[in-house]
Design a protein around this motif. Structure first.
Motif, mmCIF file in Angstrom:
data_model
loop_
_atom_site.group_PDB
_atom_site.id
_atom_site.type_symbol
_atom_site.label_atom_id
_atom_site.label_comp_id
_atom_site.label_asym_id
_atom_site.label_seq_id
_atom_site.Cartn_x
_atom_site.Cartn_y
_atom_site.Cartn_z
ATOM 1 N N VAL A 176 -6.168 -7.951 7.834
ATOM 2 C CA VAL A 176 -4.993 -7.140 7.512
ATOM 3 C C VAL A 176 -3.722 -7.813 8.010
ATOM 4 C CG1 VAL A 176 -3.843 -4.960 8.002
ATOM 5 C CG2 VAL A 176 -6.266 -4.970 7.412
ATOM 6 N N GLN A 177 -3.740 -8.354 9.225
ATOM 7 C CA GLN A 177 -2.561 -9.029 9.753
ATOM 8 C C GLN A 177 -2.210 -10.266 8.932
ATOM 9 O OE1 GLN A 177 -3.531 -9.756 13.842
ATOM 10 N NE2 GLN A 177 -3.076 -7.662 14.498
ATOM 11 N N ARG A 178 -3.229 -11.018 8.536
ATOM 12 C CA ARG A 178 -2.962 -12.221 7.757
ATOM 13 C C ARG A 178 -2.407 -11.867 6.375
ATOM 14 N NH1 ARG A 178 -7.162 -14.505 8.975
ATOM 15 N NH2 ARG A 178 -8.524 -13.771 7.310
ATOM 16 N N VAL A 179 -2.959 -10.833 5.741
ATOM 17 C CA VAL A 179 -2.472 -10.429 4.421
ATOM 18 C C VAL A 179 -1.046 -9.886 4.518
ATOM 19 C CG1 VAL A 179 -2.839 -8.789 2.541
ATOM 20 C CG2 VAL A 179 -4.767 -10.048 3.481
ATOM 21 N N ARG A 180 -0.739 -9.142 5.569
ATOM 22 C CA ARG A 180 0.617 -8.615 5.723
ATOM 23 C C ARG A 180 1.627 -9.743 5.957
ATOM 24 N NH1 ARG A 180 0.836 -3.643 9.786
ATOM 25 N NH2 ARG A 180 2.994 -3.772 9.069
ATOM 26 N N ARG A 181 1.227 -10.762 6.721
ATOM 27 C CA ARG A 181 2.126 -11.900 6.908
ATOM 28 C C ARG A 181 2.351 -12.638 5.594
ATOM 29 N NH1 ARG A 181 -0.829 -12.736 11.851
ATOM 30 N NH2 ARG A 181 -2.113 -14.278 10.768
ATOM 31 N N ALA A 182 1.294 -12.791 4.802
ATOM 32 C CA ALA A 182 1.440 -13.472 3.512
ATOM 33 C C ALA A 182 2.331 -12.672 2.567
ATOM 34 C CB ALA A 182 0.059 -13.685 2.886
ATOM 35 N N ARG A 183 2.198 -11.345 2.581
ATOM 36 C CA ARG A 183 3.062 -10.516 1.729
ATOM 37 C C ARG A 183 4.519 -10.600 2.167
ATOM 38 N NH1 ARG A 183 1.445 -6.404 -1.400
ATOM 39 N NH2 ARG A 183 3.130 -5.097 -0.561
ATOM 40 N N ALA A 184 4.748 -10.656 3.488
ATOM 41 C CA ALA A 184 6.121 -10.770 3.974
ATOM 42 C C ALA A 184 6.742 -12.104 3.572
ATOM 43 C CB ALA A 184 6.151 -10.597 5.490
ATOM 44 N N LEU A 185 5.947 -13.182 3.602
ATOM 45 C CA LEU A 185 6.471 -14.485 3.186
ATOM 46 C C LEU A 185 6.773 -14.522 1.696
ATOM 47 C CD1 LEU A 185 4.156 -16.874 5.255
ATOM 48 C CD2 LEU A 185 6.575 -16.355 5.662
ATOM 49 N N ARG A 186 6.028 -13.729 0.911
ATOM 50 C CA ARG A 186 6.272 -13.687 -0.533
ATOM 51 C C ARG A 186 7.342 -12.667 -0.920
ATOM 52 N NH1 ARG A 186 0.465 -14.017 -0.391
ATOM 53 N NH2 ARG A 186 -0.245 -16.053 -1.115
ATOM 54 N N GLY A 187 7.944 -12.016 0.055
ATOM 55 C CA GLY A 187 9.007 -11.070 -0.243
ATOM 56 C C GLY A 187 8.544 -9.667 -0.525
ATOM 57 N N GLY A 188 7.305 -9.321 -0.143
ATOM 58 C CA GLY A 188 6.819 -7.966 -0.362
ATOM 59 C C GLY A 188 7.506 -6.974 0.561
ATOM 60 N N ARG A 189 8.116 -5.959 0.003
ATOM 61 C CA ARG A 189 8.872 -4.979 0.764
ATOM 62 C C ARG A 189 8.266 -3.585 0.719
ATOM 63 N NH1 ARG A 189 11.567 -8.240 4.011
ATOM 64 N NH2 ARG A 189 12.735 -9.841 2.871
ATOM 65 N N GLN A 190 7.144 -3.424 0.071
ATOM 66 C CA GLN A 190 6.561 -2.095 -0.056
ATOM 67 C C GLN A 190 5.963 -1.647 1.267
ATOM 68 O OE1 GLN A 190 3.788 -2.494 -3.270
ATOM 69 N NE2 GLN A 190 5.357 -2.189 -4.845
ATOM 70 N N ARG A 191 6.064 -0.351 1.529
ATOM 71 C CA ARG A 191 5.557 0.228 2.760
ATOM 72 C C ARG A 191 4.678 1.429 2.438
ATOM 73 N NH1 ARG A 191 6.381 -3.551 6.699
ATOM 74 N NH2 ARG A 191 8.487 -4.418 6.506
ATOM 75 N N GLY A 192 3.871 1.825 3.426
ATOM 76 C CA GLY A 192 3.076 3.037 3.306
ATOM 77 C C GLY A 192 1.977 2.920 2.268
ATOM 78 N N MET A 193 1.761 4.001 1.518
ATOM 79 C CA MET A 193 0.678 4.046 0.538
ATOM 80 C C MET A 193 0.910 3.083 -0.620
ATOM 81 S SD MET A 193 -1.477 6.069 1.820
ATOM 82 C CE MET A 193 -2.550 6.221 0.390
ATOM 83 N N ARG A 194 2.171 2.765 -0.922
ATOM 84 C CA ARG A 194 2.419 1.829 -2.014
ATOM 85 C C ARG A 194 1.911 0.429 -1.696
ATOM 86 N NH1 ARG A 194 8.661 3.272 -3.900
ATOM 87 N NH2 ARG A 194 8.236 5.442 -4.550
ATOM 88 N N ALA A 195 1.928 0.079 -0.418
ATOM 89 C CA ALA A 195 1.452 -1.252 -0.042
ATOM 90 C C ALA A 195 -0.061 -1.301 0.117
ATOM 91 C CB ALA A 195 2.109 -1.690 1.268
ATOM 92 N N LEU A 196 -0.726 -0.128 0.113
ATOM 93 C CA LEU A 196 -2.169 -0.112 0.339
ATOM 94 C C LEU A 196 -2.916 -0.836 -0.768
ATOM 95 C CD1 LEU A 196 -4.546 0.890 2.030
ATOM 96 C CD2 LEU A 196 -4.500 3.010 0.702
ATOM 97 N N ARG A 197 -2.465 -0.656 -1.996
ATOM 98 C CA ARG A 197 -3.150 -1.293 -3.133
ATOM 99 C C ARG A 197 -3.057 -2.811 -3.057
ATOM 100 N NH1 ARG A 197 -1.856 -0.103 -9.561
ATOM 101 N NH2 ARG A 197 -3.441 -1.531 -10.411
#
Length: 379
Positions: A176-197
């Motif tokens: 989970v930590q690695r995927v969240r870091r990768a999403r942050a580097l790609r500009g992912g800004r979704q939070r909460g349930m929207r980011a769960l998918r």
């Protein structure tokens, strides 16, 4: 050009010592429902984890056990409120009661909620939560792969399954930590349930890939390879182990029970241990495996394990001599009191935070040429 300094590798504590320490604390938590003592047990376990855990994936899972303990406490209180918490003299509030059919006589949904029942749920939930957190502390401090290496040959197959199960939660946390870091580097800004998918699918894929890699590595190292054994020898080994474990269970019941006959206590417990040990020795003869650099049991291991065992033994003694402090009264309501013996016993369980050697971590070094931190460069 300066030469790179070598890694500082302090001696790691044997994982069996950490599990003995944690089981001693869990046994101490199971002997009391005093919220002050249970909070002290959780604080002792947390102090040891904070000071002596490393940077391994399994060491990052301790907050999950804290959250699980909080969920246990909340669920116990909600259970008391939903299924009738009005047995007591101090009614806090009254909820609309839901009528039940005649066949459900004796049960009640909602209604008056008394302070005695709510506190009873808090005490029971804290006891179970403290035991769960103690197990989580052992999981955060002990290397499960080294624990597998230290198991006897008869428990090798079972130990392999247990080690794989224990590493699931830590690996998921790391994924989970690695995927969240990768999403942050790609500009992912979704939070909460929207980011769960967007997180769930990569995490599950990573967990599956790690499981396949672990299975392939275990197969290449010969895990599960057993020597030849006749069916009669296997049946004899299984019968000895099962009979010994049944004897241990009956002996523990006799030792812990106050109204059981004497022959059902220590003699049956010692006999069951002897029979089970014989079965383990015979079962280990059919497992062919070698050990590379086996872990040694030294003074630090004796100190760590001794602190946990002493904590459990002292709480057991306190329950026999002064049980009032360990189980606060709910009828009538009394303020919990913490005696000197239980407090000293639990503080003894926190000593491994200073007695155990520091975990192996890389020494501080200059930044790598690619801009990564020294720890990332080593990894």
């Amino acid at each position: 050009m300066t030469a790179a300094r070598p890694l500082v590798l302090p001696r790691a504590v044997h994982p069996g010592a950490w599990w003995l320490w944690a089981l001693g604390l869990a046994a101490a938590a199971g002997r009391t429902s005093n919220p002050l003592l249970l909070a002290l047990v959780v604080a002792a376990a947390g102090c040891v984890v904070v000071r002596r855990r490393g940077d391994n994936p399994w060491a990052l899972a301790f907050p999950i056990y804290l959250a699980l303990g909080a969920f246990v406490v909340v669920s116990r209180v909600v259970f008391r409120i939903v299924f009738g918490g009005g047995q007591g003299d101090h009614v806090l509030f009254t909820l609309p009661e839901i009528p039940l059919p005649q066949w459900a006589a004796g049960l009640r949904l909602f209604g008056p909620v008394a302070a005695e029942q709510v506190l009873g749920g808090v005490y029971d939930g804290m006891r179970l939560a403290a035991m769960v957190i103690c197990v989580g502390a052992a999981n955060a401090l002990a290397n499960p792969k080294r624990m597998l290496k230290a198991l006897p040959g008869a428990l090798y197959e079972i130990g392999t399954a247990v080690v794989v199960a224990l590493t699931v939660a830590p690996q998921l946390v790391e994924s989970v930590q690695r995927v969240r870091r990768a999403r942050a580097l790609r500009g992912g800004r979704q939070r909460g349930m929207r980011a769960l998918r967007g997180i769930a699918v990569p995490v599950l894929e990573d967990a599956l890939n790690r499981s396949l890699a672990l299975a392939a590595a275990m197969a290449s190292h010969g895990y599960g390879r057993t020597g030849g054994a006749a069916p009669r020898a296997r049946r004899l080994t299984g019968a000895l182990v099962v009979a010994g474990l049944l004897g241990v269970c009956a002996g523990l019941y006799g030792v812990l029970g106050s109204n059981t006959p004497g022959w059902l206590g220590a003699p049956l417990l010692l006999g069951g241990l002897a029979v089970a040990a014989l079965g383990f020795v015979l079962g280990g003869l059919r497992v062919s495996r070698s050990r590379y650099r086996p872990d040694r049991w030294r003074a630090a291991e004796w100190l760590v394990a001794g602190c946990g065992v002493a904590t459990g033994a002292l709480l057991y003694l306190a329950a026999r001599t002064d049980a009032a402090d360990l189980s606060p009264s709910l009828s009538p309501l009394t303020w919990p009191q913490a005696g000197p013996l239980p407090v000293a016993a639990i503080l003894l369980g926190a000593l491994p935070a200073w007695l155990a050697p520091a975990p192996p971590v890389p020494a501080p070094d200059e930044a790598a040429a690619d801009g990564s931190t020294p720890r990332e460069a080593v990894a």
